[in-house]
Every structure is written in C-alpha cells, then in structure tokens.
Write an enzyme that holds these catalytic residues in place. Structure first.
Site, PDB file in Angstrom:
ATOM      1  N   HIS A  98      39.454  -6.701  -2.484  1.00  0.00           N
ATOM      2  CA  HIS A  98      39.346  -7.953  -2.144  1.00  0.00           C
ATOM      3  C   HIS A  98      40.003  -9.180  -2.751  1.00  0.00           C
ATOM      4  O   HIS A  98      40.924  -8.661  -3.183  1.00  0.00           O
ATOM      5  CB  HIS A  98      37.537  -8.972  -3.629  1.00  0.00           C
ATOM      6  CG  HIS A  98      36.775  -7.621  -3.178  1.00  0.00           C
ATOM      7  ND1 HIS A  98      35.542  -8.450  -2.586  1.00  0.00           N
ATOM      8  CD2 HIS A  98      36.078  -6.373  -3.534  1.00  0.00           C
ATOM      9  CE1 HIS A  98      33.961  -7.878  -2.432  1.00  0.00           C
ATOM     10  NE2 HIS A  98      34.782  -6.989  -3.018  1.00  0.00           N
ATOM     11  N   ARG A 117      33.995 -16.868   6.285  1.00  0.00           N
ATOM     12  CA  ARG A 117      32.678 -16.993   6.130  1.00  0.00           C
ATOM     13  C   ARG A 117      32.240 -17.827   4.767  1.00  0.00           C
ATOM     14  O   ARG A 117      31.686 -18.804   4.220  1.00  0.00           O
ATOM     15  CB  ARG A 117      31.522 -17.195   7.100  1.00  0.00           C
ATOM     16  CG  ARG A 117      31.537 -16.748   8.507  1.00  0.00           C
ATOM     17  CD  ARG A 117      30.470 -16.347   9.100  1.00  0.00           C
ATOM     18  NE  ARG A 117      30.240 -15.123   8.712  1.00  0.00           N
ATOM     19  CZ  ARG A 117      30.462 -13.358   9.545  1.00  0.00           C
ATOM     20  NH1 ARG A 117      31.426 -14.297  10.641  1.00  0.00           N
ATOM     21  NH2 ARG A 117      30.327 -12.422   9.673  1.00  0.00           N
ATOM     22  N   GLU A 118      32.221 -16.485   3.906  1.00  0.00           N
ATOM     23  CA  GLU A 118      31.429 -17.187   2.369  1.00  0.00           C
ATOM     24  C   GLU A 118      32.970 -17.914   1.856  1.00  0.00           C
ATOM     25  O   GLU A 118      31.684 -18.610   1.215  1.00  0.00           O
ATOM     26  CB  GLU A 118      31.228 -15.794   2.239  1.00  0.00           C
ATOM     27  CG  GLU A 118      30.947 -14.770   2.542  1.00  0.00           C
ATOM     28  CD  GLU A 118      31.038 -13.119   2.302  1.00  0.00           C
ATOM     29  OE1 GLU A 118      29.838 -12.098   2.662  1.00  0.00           O
ATOM     30  OE2 GLU A 118      31.963 -13.048   1.490  1.00  0.00           O
ATOM     31  N   PHE A 150      40.304 -11.871  -9.660  1.00  0.00           N
ATOM     32  CA  PHE A 150      38.686 -12.065  -9.623  1.00  0.00           C
ATOM     33  C   PHE A 150      37.689 -12.840  -8.717  1.00  0.00           C
ATOM     34  O   PHE A 150      37.841 -12.507  -7.334  1.00  0.00           O
ATOM     35  CB  PHE A 150      38.924 -13.389  -9.868  1.00  0.00           C
ATOM     36  CG  PHE A 150      37.479 -14.260 -10.286  1.00  0.00           C
ATOM     37  CD1 PHE A 150      36.416 -14.023 -10.912  1.00  0.00           C
ATOM     38  CD2 PHE A 150      37.154 -15.691  -9.514  1.00  0.00           C
ATOM     39  CE1 PHE A 150      35.525 -14.865 -11.399  1.00  0.00           C
ATOM     40  CE2 PHE A 150      35.747 -16.202  -9.748  1.00  0.00           C
ATOM     41  CZ  PHE A 150      35.282 -16.059 -11.021  1.00  0.00           C
ATOM     42  N   VAL A 151      36.571 -11.347  -8.201  1.00  0.00           N
ATOM     43  CA  VAL A 151      35.298 -11.735  -7.792  1.00  0.00           C
ATOM     44  C   VAL A 151      34.229 -12.235  -7.574  1.00  0.00           C
ATOM     45  O   VAL A 151      33.708 -11.735  -9.334  1.00  0.00           O
ATOM     46  CB  VAL A 151      35.000  -9.837  -7.489  1.00  0.00           C
ATOM     47  CG1 VAL A 151      34.130  -9.801  -5.931  1.00  0.00           C
ATOM     48  CG2 VAL A 151      36.085  -8.784  -7.124  1.00  0.00           C
ATOM     49  N   LEU A 152      33.755 -13.125  -7.056  1.00  0.00           N
ATOM     50  CA  LEU A 152      32.523 -13.556  -7.021  1.00  0.00           C
ATOM     51  C   LEU A 152      32.564 -13.946  -5.979  1.00  0.00           C
ATOM     52  O   LEU A 152      32.604 -14.007  -4.564  1.00  0.00           O
ATOM     53  CB  LEU A 152      32.811 -15.169  -7.392  1.00  0.00           C
ATOM     54  CG  LEU A 152      32.308 -16.030  -7.925  1.00  0.00           C
ATOM     55  CD1 LEU A 152      31.117 -15.658  -8.832  1.00  0.00           C
ATOM     56  CD2 LEU A 152      32.379 -17.144  -8.415  1.00  0.00           C
ATOM     57  N   ALA A 154      30.703 -15.989  -3.790  1.00  0.00           N
ATOM     58  CA  ALA A 154      30.911 -17.460  -3.677  1.00  0.00           C
ATOM     59  C   ALA A 154      30.009 -18.310  -2.593  1.00  0.00           C
ATOM     60  O   ALA A 154      29.695 -19.246  -2.770  1.00  0.00           O
ATOM     61  CB  ALA A 154      31.914 -17.127  -1.978  1.00  0.00           C
TER      62      ALA A 154
END
Length: 246
Positions: A98, A117-118, A150-152, A154
């Site tokens: 990511h 896009r996110e 850090f993965v979220l 979005a």
C-alpha cells in the site's frame, strides 16, 4: 476482456438539443452476476480482481481456484480468508504494497487508479503544503515504528480525520495495529469488490472479525488500543502462494 476500470464512466459536460448544458455523472456498470464471474478463466479473473487487494494479484490468483462462488459475500470471504491464513510476515507484505496516504506516489502520479480515486475522494489530493508535511512526518514515524505503511480505507474517511487517526494508531501496540491495518485492507477490498460487481457498498455489511475490530470510542472520540499477543513471524507472502503458482 474486462478491465479494472470498467465500472467508471466519463464525467463531462454536454448539451441538450436546446443548447442547455448538463453534467454527465459517473454511473455504475450493470451488476456482474456470479455466473459470469465463475465462468472467467484464470487470466480474466486476475485482470478484473487483481487489485482488490492493493498490488497483490497473487491473492486474486489464489481466490480464483476456490470457484464457484455463490454470491458477492462468498467471493469476499475467500479474499479475507486468504489474508487471515497468511503468516505474519506475509500479512505485513500485503500492507507494504500500500502507498502512503498523500505520499510520494500521489505526488509523482504513480498510484494505482483505485488508490488515486480513493485518496481523491477523501480530499487528500488537494492538501495544502503544511497538511502534506504533517502527514509526511506522521507517515515516516508510523513506518519506523511498525515496518509497514499506514493503511486506512480512505473512502470512509476525510482529510481532517486521516491525520487524527494516523496519530492515534501510531501509539497502538504492534500486534493490535497489525490487526487493525489488515482490517482496513479488508474494508478497501470490500468497497472495490462492490464497485467491480456493480453493487451498492452501503447495502453490504463491512467485514467483521479478526483484523476488523472497531472498538467503542471514549469521551474524546478516540478508540483504545488493547494489548494483544504478537504472533511469531513465519514464511512470507511469496512462500505462502508458491504452491498456488505451481
């Protein structure tokens, strides 16, 4: 052959016969039924679903072998099950695929179409210089502490909430943070699958279970980070999928 961009139509301005302008909004593609999904050969399936888990087409390759799928939820469960079955090093490998939020790849224009896009939808493509600097510092601290970005999800956040959540999770115990990050990977995958199959993600239940814990917030609006035992590292993602490739 279908492509990952097949669900997005153009956005633009056109004119009616009277010369009045109107906007063409993005429309969802017609729902792709499971019969069509189950009929896909290996290459087509990986082409369509290869980025459900960011830059991890091997996950889609492994899921293809589990056909037939009864419905979208069944398909999603196989993606989640593959992630859960990986050893810790393999799970961390998925997280390392990511990009940083509002990071270098966004600035260089090298994000995948889905990620762009996110991040754009969360307002991360229009941050000011100070906001970008703040996120860059937090991202660097997070990577240094946990060894992955850090993965979220979005699409379920916004430009104000992202740095707050990053700062909060920066102080979580590593084992708990690994589970939280994997939960975000599953949420991202959930939304991407809904897009690909023309389903309304609001009508689909977000994934729950290990890696998707959503603890209740306290009076300050933050979530506690309970300490949980760390799993010992084993073989990596590549080793875990070696048998599938042979």
């Amino acid at each position: 052959m279908l492509s990952r961009g097949c669900t997005m139509s153009r956005v633009g301005v056109t004119h009616s016969r009277r010369g009045e302008p109107y906007v063409l909004l993005p429309r969802r593609a017609p729902a792709m039924d499971m019969e069509k999904v189950n009929a896909m050969d290996f290459g087509e399936f990986v082409d369509v679903f290869g980025n459900v888990i960011e830059r991890c087409p091997l996950v889609a390759a492994a899921v293809w072998s589990q056909r037939p799928f009864s419905d979208l939820e069944d398909l999603e469960k196989h993606f989640s099950a593959f992630i859960d079955a990986l050893p810790q090093s393999g799970q961390e490998g998925i997280l390392r695929c990511h990009p940083d939020l509002a990071g270098r790849e966004l600035q260089q224009g090298t994000l995948t179409a889905e990620s762009r896009r996110e991040q754009s939808g969360a307002g991360l493509t229009s941050l000011g210089a100070e906001e970008r600097l703040q996120l860059a510092k937090l991202n660097a601290q997070y990577r240094a502490r946990f060894g992955f970005p850090f993965v979220l999800a979005a699409r379920l956040s916004d430009r104000a909430a992202v740095p707050r959540e990053l700062a909060r999770r920066l102080h979580c115990p590593p084992a708990q943070e690994l589970r939280t990050a994997l939960g975000e990977v599953k949420k991202i995958g959930h939304l991407r699958l809904a897009d690909l199959l023309g389903s309304d993600p609001a009508r689909l239940e977000l994934p729950h279970g290990p890696g998707t814990l959503d603890a209740p917030r306290d009076a300050l609006g933050t979530r506690p980070c309970p300490v949980r035992p760390r799993r010992e590292a084993d073989s990596g993602l590549t080793a875990s999928t070696k048998e599938m490739e042979n």
